[in-house]
Design a protein around this motif. Structure first.
Motif, PDB file in Angstrom:
ATOM      1  N   ARG A  59     -29.284 -47.302  23.156  1.00 44.08           N
ATOM      2  CA  ARG A  59     -30.308 -47.952  23.136  1.00 44.08           C
ATOM      3  C   ARG A  59     -31.013 -47.831  24.189  1.00 44.08           C
ATOM      4  O   ARG A  59     -30.451 -47.674  25.289  1.00 44.08           O
ATOM      5  N   ILE A  60     -32.546 -47.143  24.372  1.00 51.68           N
ATOM      6  CA  ILE A  60     -32.935 -46.883  25.398  1.00 51.68           C
ATOM      7  C   ILE A  60     -34.007 -48.709  25.421  1.00 51.68           C
ATOM      8  O   ILE A  60     -34.398 -48.943  24.600  1.00 51.68           O
ATOM      9  N   HIS A  61     -33.730 -48.518  26.684  1.00 46.80           N
ATOM     10  CA  HIS A  61     -34.657 -49.415  26.472  1.00 46.80           C
ATOM     11  C   HIS A  61     -36.296 -49.139  27.408  1.00 46.80           C
ATOM     12  O   HIS A  61     -36.752 -48.066  27.847  1.00 46.80           O
ATOM     13  N   PRO A  62     -37.117 -50.931  26.449  1.00 44.37           N
ATOM     14  CA  PRO A  62     -38.634 -49.996  26.563  1.00 44.37           C
ATOM     15  C   PRO A  62     -38.984 -49.435  27.734  1.00 44.37           C
ATOM     16  O   PRO A  62     -39.873 -49.418  27.553  1.00 44.37           O
ATOM     17  N   LEU A  63     -38.754 -49.740  28.680  1.00 48.88           N
ATOM     18  CA  LEU A  63     -39.729 -49.802  30.337  1.00 48.88           C
ATOM     19  C   LEU A  63     -38.552 -48.472  30.399  1.00 48.88           C
ATOM     20  O   LEU A  63     -39.318 -47.848  31.456  1.00 48.88           O
ATOM     21  N   GLU A  64     -37.554 -48.213  30.669  1.00 47.18           N
ATOM     22  CA  GLU A  64     -37.326 -46.548  30.335  1.00 47.18           C
ATOM     23  C   GLU A  64     -37.946 -45.376  30.116  1.00 47.18           C
ATOM     24  O   GLU A  64     -37.966 -44.937  28.701  1.00 47.18           O
ATOM     25  N   ASN A  65     -38.607 -44.676  30.758  1.00 46.36           N
ATOM     26  CA  ASN A  65     -39.630 -44.068  30.399  1.00 46.36           C
ATOM     27  C   ASN A  65     -39.419 -42.717  31.650  1.00 46.36           C
ATOM     28  O   ASN A  65     -40.172 -41.300  31.433  1.00 46.36           O
ATOM     29  N   LEU A  66     -38.284 -42.169  31.092  1.00 42.53           N
ATOM     30  CA  LEU A  66     -37.548 -41.121  31.904  1.00 42.53           C
ATOM     31  C   LEU A  66     -37.788 -39.675  30.903  1.00 42.53           C
ATOM     32  O   LEU A  66     -37.588 -40.604  29.620  1.00 42.53           O
ATOM     33  N   PRO A  67     -37.975 -38.581  30.837  1.00 41.55           N
ATOM     34  CA  PRO A  67     -38.319 -37.462  30.217  1.00 41.55           C
ATOM     35  C   PRO A  67     -36.995 -37.375  29.271  1.00 41.55           C
ATOM     36  O   PRO A  67     -36.899 -36.330  28.112  1.00 41.55           O
ATOM     37  N   GLU A  68     -35.938 -37.167  29.899  1.00 37.49           N
ATOM     38  CA  GLU A  68     -34.338 -37.110  29.311  1.00 37.49           C
ATOM     39  C   GLU A  68     -33.682 -38.666  29.660  1.00 37.49           C
ATOM     40  O   GLU A  68     -32.579 -38.333  30.918  1.00 37.49           O
ATOM     41  N   PRO A  69     -33.916 -39.672  28.690  1.00 38.21           N
ATOM     42  CA  PRO A  69     -32.793 -40.914  29.674  1.00 38.21           C
ATOM     43  C   PRO A  69     -30.997 -40.734  29.177  1.00 38.21           C
ATOM     44  O   PRO A  69     -30.307 -41.371  30.368  1.00 38.21           O
ATOM     45  N   GLY A  70     -31.369 -39.566  28.470  1.00 34.52           N
ATOM     46  CA  GLY A  70     -29.941 -39.776  28.353  1.00 34.52           C
ATOM     47  C   GLY A  70     -28.686 -39.279  29.636  1.00 34.52           C
ATOM     48  O   GLY A  70     -27.672 -39.069  29.394  1.00 34.52           O
ATOM     49  N   LEU A  71     -29.418 -38.558  30.130  1.00 39.05           N
ATOM     50  CA  LEU A  71     -28.582 -37.951  31.489  1.00 39.05           C
ATOM     51  C   LEU A  71     -28.364 -38.776  32.404  1.00 39.05           C
ATOM     52  O   LEU A  71     -27.474 -39.109  32.615  1.00 39.05           O
ATOM     53  N   SER A  72     -29.767 -39.915  32.527  1.00 43.34           N
ATOM     54  CA  SER A  72     -29.022 -40.516  33.622  1.00 43.34           C
ATOM     55  C   SER A  72     -27.868 -41.518  33.526  1.00 43.34           C
ATOM     56  O   SER A  72     -27.089 -42.524  33.671  1.00 43.34           O
ATOM     57  N   TYR A  73     -28.269 -41.424  31.742  1.00 41.33           N
ATOM     58  CA  TYR A  73     -27.011 -42.406  31.191  1.00 41.33           C
ATOM     59  C   TYR A  73     -25.594 -42.403  31.526  1.00 41.33           C
ATOM     60  O   TYR A  73     -24.818 -42.843  31.703  1.00 41.33           O
ATOM     61  N   LEU A  74     -25.755 -40.524  31.274  1.00 43.80           N
ATOM     62  CA  LEU A  74     -23.783 -40.184  30.913  1.00 43.80           C
ATOM     63  C   LEU A  74     -23.463 -40.014  32.489  1.00 43.80           C
ATOM     64  O   LEU A  74     -22.417 -40.008  32.786  1.00 43.80           O
ATOM     65  N   ILE A  75     -24.516 -39.949  33.669  1.00 45.24           N
ATOM     66  CA  ILE A  75     -24.122 -39.955  35.182  1.00 45.24           C
ATOM     67  C   ILE A  75     -23.454 -41.716  35.574  1.00 45.24           C
ATOM     68  O   ILE A  75     -23.067 -41.463  36.337  1.00 45.24           O
ATOM     69  N   LEU A  76     -24.831 -42.180  35.196  1.00 45.71           N
ATOM     70  CA  LEU A  76     -24.163 -43.633  36.117  1.00 45.71           C
ATOM     71  C   LEU A  76     -23.821 -44.833  35.204  1.00 45.71           C
ATOM     72  O   LEU A  76     -23.144 -45.467  35.569  1.00 45.71           O
ATOM     73  N   LYS A  77     -23.505 -44.863  33.815  1.00 45.17           N
ATOM     74  CA  LYS A  77     -22.765 -45.649  32.505  1.00 45.17           C
ATOM     75  C   LYS A  77     -20.936 -45.227  32.960  1.00 45.17           C
ATOM     76  O   LYS A  77     -20.775 -44.396  33.753  1.00 45.17           O
ATOM     77  N   LYS A  78     -20.693 -46.474  33.031  1.00 42.13           N
ATOM     78  CA  LYS A  78     -19.256 -46.545  33.358  1.00 42.13           C
ATOM     79  C   LYS A  78     -18.210 -46.013  32.181  1.00 42.13           C
ATOM     80  O   LYS A  78     -18.093 -46.016  30.737  1.00 42.13           O
ATOM     81  N   PHE A  79     -17.397 -45.044  32.261  1.00 41.51           N
ATOM     82  CA  PHE A  79     -16.461 -44.773  31.209  1.00 41.51           C
ATOM     83  C   PHE A  79     -17.512 -44.293  29.705  1.00 41.51           C
ATOM     84  O   PHE A  79     -17.018 -44.271  28.473  1.00 41.51           O
ATOM     85  N   PRO A  80     -18.327 -43.616  29.957  1.00 43.41           N
ATOM     86  CA  PRO A  80     -18.566 -42.486  28.795  1.00 43.41           C
ATOM     87  C   PRO A  80     -18.470 -41.851  28.073  1.00 43.41           C
ATOM     88  O   PRO A  80     -18.710 -41.504  26.890  1.00 43.41           O
ATOM     89  N   PHE A  81     -17.473 -41.371  28.406  1.00 44.14           N
ATOM     90  CA  PHE A  81     -17.135 -40.081  27.431  1.00 44.14           C
ATOM     91  C   PHE A  81     -15.480 -40.168  27.524  1.00 44.14           C
ATOM     92  O   PHE A  81     -14.784 -40.936  27.478  1.00 44.14           O
ATOM     93  N   ILE A  82     -15.038 -39.122  25.826  1.00 39.59           N
ATOM     94  CA  ILE A  82     -14.093 -39.135  25.332  1.00 39.59           C
ATOM     95  C   ILE A  82     -12.999 -38.121  26.437  1.00 39.59           C
ATOM     96  O   ILE A  82     -13.789 -36.820  26.073  1.00 39.59           O
ATOM     97  N   ASP A  83     -12.400 -39.012  27.181  1.00 40.74           N
ATOM     98  CA  ASP A  83     -11.581 -37.141  28.001  1.00 40.74           C
ATOM     99  C   ASP A  83      -9.923 -38.372  28.255  1.00 40.74           C
ATOM    100  O   ASP A  83     -10.007 -39.419  28.078  1.00 40.74           O
ATOM    101  N   SER A  84      -9.099 -37.426  29.240  1.00 37.56           N
ATOM    102  CA  SER A  84      -7.433 -37.519  29.272  1.00 37.56           C
ATOM    103  C   SER A  84      -7.362 -39.427  29.943  1.00 37.56           C
ATOM    104  O   SER A  84      -6.773 -40.101  30.290  1.00 37.56           O
ATOM    105  N   SER A  85      -8.814 -39.637  30.856  1.00 33.88           N
ATOM    106  CA  SER A  85      -8.897 -40.391  31.966  1.00 33.88           C
ATOM    107  C   SER A  85      -9.564 -42.032  31.630  1.00 33.88           C
ATOM    108  O   SER A  85      -9.309 -42.777  31.763  1.00 33.88           O
TER     109      SER A  85
END
Length: 225
Positions: A158-184
Motif C-alpha cells: 500500500r502506498i503512503h499518502p505522502l509518497e509522491n514518487l512517480p514509480e513508488p514500486g521501484l523504491s519499495y522493491l529496492i528498500l523493502k526486506k525480503f520482497p521477492f520469492i526466491d531460493s534465499s
C-alpha cells in the motif's frame, strides 16, 4: 483497464503507438501515478524484462518494433488507484493465429495460477519458489527468465499518502526486506503477493500476474484476464 488497452491494439502498431494508446486509457480513468512504469513488449520486445540492459535499451528502439500478424504483445501495467492502492497486472496476447505462441501464452497463464493456488501461510517463501521451479522444469521446455526486481514474484505494498514518487514500486522493491520469492527468502509466506513466472520460447516471452492474498488458503483477487 488492460482489456480496454488490448481492444485498441491493431496489427501494424509500434510499441510506442501501443504505449500512447495505454496512456490515453489511463487518462480516461484518471490514473495519474503508476507503481512502476507501464511496459509494452511487441514481438521480440516481450523479452525486454530479462535484464536491466535489455529494458533500458528497448526504450530507444520502441518505435521500430511493429506488431505483425500472428505475433504477440506483452502488457505490464501497475496503475495506482485513489493515491494509495496499487494494482499490478500483466497479460500477453497473440494477435492472429500462431499455435506455437498460443501454447506459450496458455502455459504461462496456467502456471501462474497453479503457483498462486499452491501457496499458504503454513509455508516459507522458498517453499513456493522450489515448487514453482520443479513444476516448470518437469512439465515444459520453456526457459524461465529471472527479471531484475521481479524474480518469480514479489510482495505488493500500500502506498503512503505522502509518497509522491512517480514509480513508488521501484523504491519499495529496492528498500523493502525480503520482497521477492526466491531460493534465499526464509520469511513466512503470508499477506499480499504478485505471482508472475516469466517464460521464453524462441525469442518471444509471456507472463501473467496473479494478485493473491495468502492466508491458510490462497485467495486470488482477480480471476478475469
Amino acid at each position: 483497464m488492460s482489456k480496454e488497452i488490448v481492444s485498441k491494439i491493431e496489427v501494424g502498431m509500434s510499441e510506442k503507438d501501443i504505449e500512447d494508446t495505454a496512456s490515453e486509457v489511463f487518462l480516461a480513468y484518471n490514473v495519474r501515478q503508476h507503481w512502476h512504469r507501464p511496459i509494452i513488449g511487441v514481438g521480440e520486445g516481450s523479452t525486454k524484462l530479462s535484464s536491466v540492459h535489455a529494458l533500458a535499451s528497448s526504450f530507444l528502439t520502441e518505435h521500430k518494433r511493429i506488431l505483425q500478424e500472428d505475433d504477440l504483445v506483452l502488457i505490464d501495467i501497475a496503475p495506482v488507484y485513489m493515491t494509495t492502492y496499487a494494482g499490478d497486472y500483466t497479460t500477453t496476447h497473440v494477435f492472429g493465429n500462431n499455435p506455437e505462441l498460443e501454447a506459450l501464452v496458455a502455459y504461462a497463464r496456467d502456471i501462474s495460477r497453479k503457483i498462486a493456488e499452491y501457496a499458504s501461510n503454513e509455508m516459507i517463501v522458498t517453499d513456493v519458489f522450489r515448487y514453482a521451479q520443479e513444476l516448470i522444469r518437469t512439465i515444459s521446455n520453456y526457459t524461465r527468465l529471472y527479471p531484475p526486481l521481479i524474480s518469480l514474484r514479489h510482495r505488493l505494498s500500500r502506498i503512503h499518502p505522502l509518497e509522491n514518487l512517480p514509480e513508488p514500486g521501484l523504491s519499495y522493491l529496492i528498500l523493502k526486506k525480503f520482497p521477492f520469492i526466491d531460493s534465499s527468502n526464509l520469511t513466512p509466506m503470508d499477506e499480499l503477493w504478485v505471482v508472475e513466472p516469466y517464460l521464453m520460447h524462441k525469442e518471444r516471452a509471456a507472463k501473467f500476474e496473479e494478485l493473491v492474498f495468502v492466508s491458510r488458503k490462497s485467495v486470488i483477487l482477480d480471476r478475469d484476464y
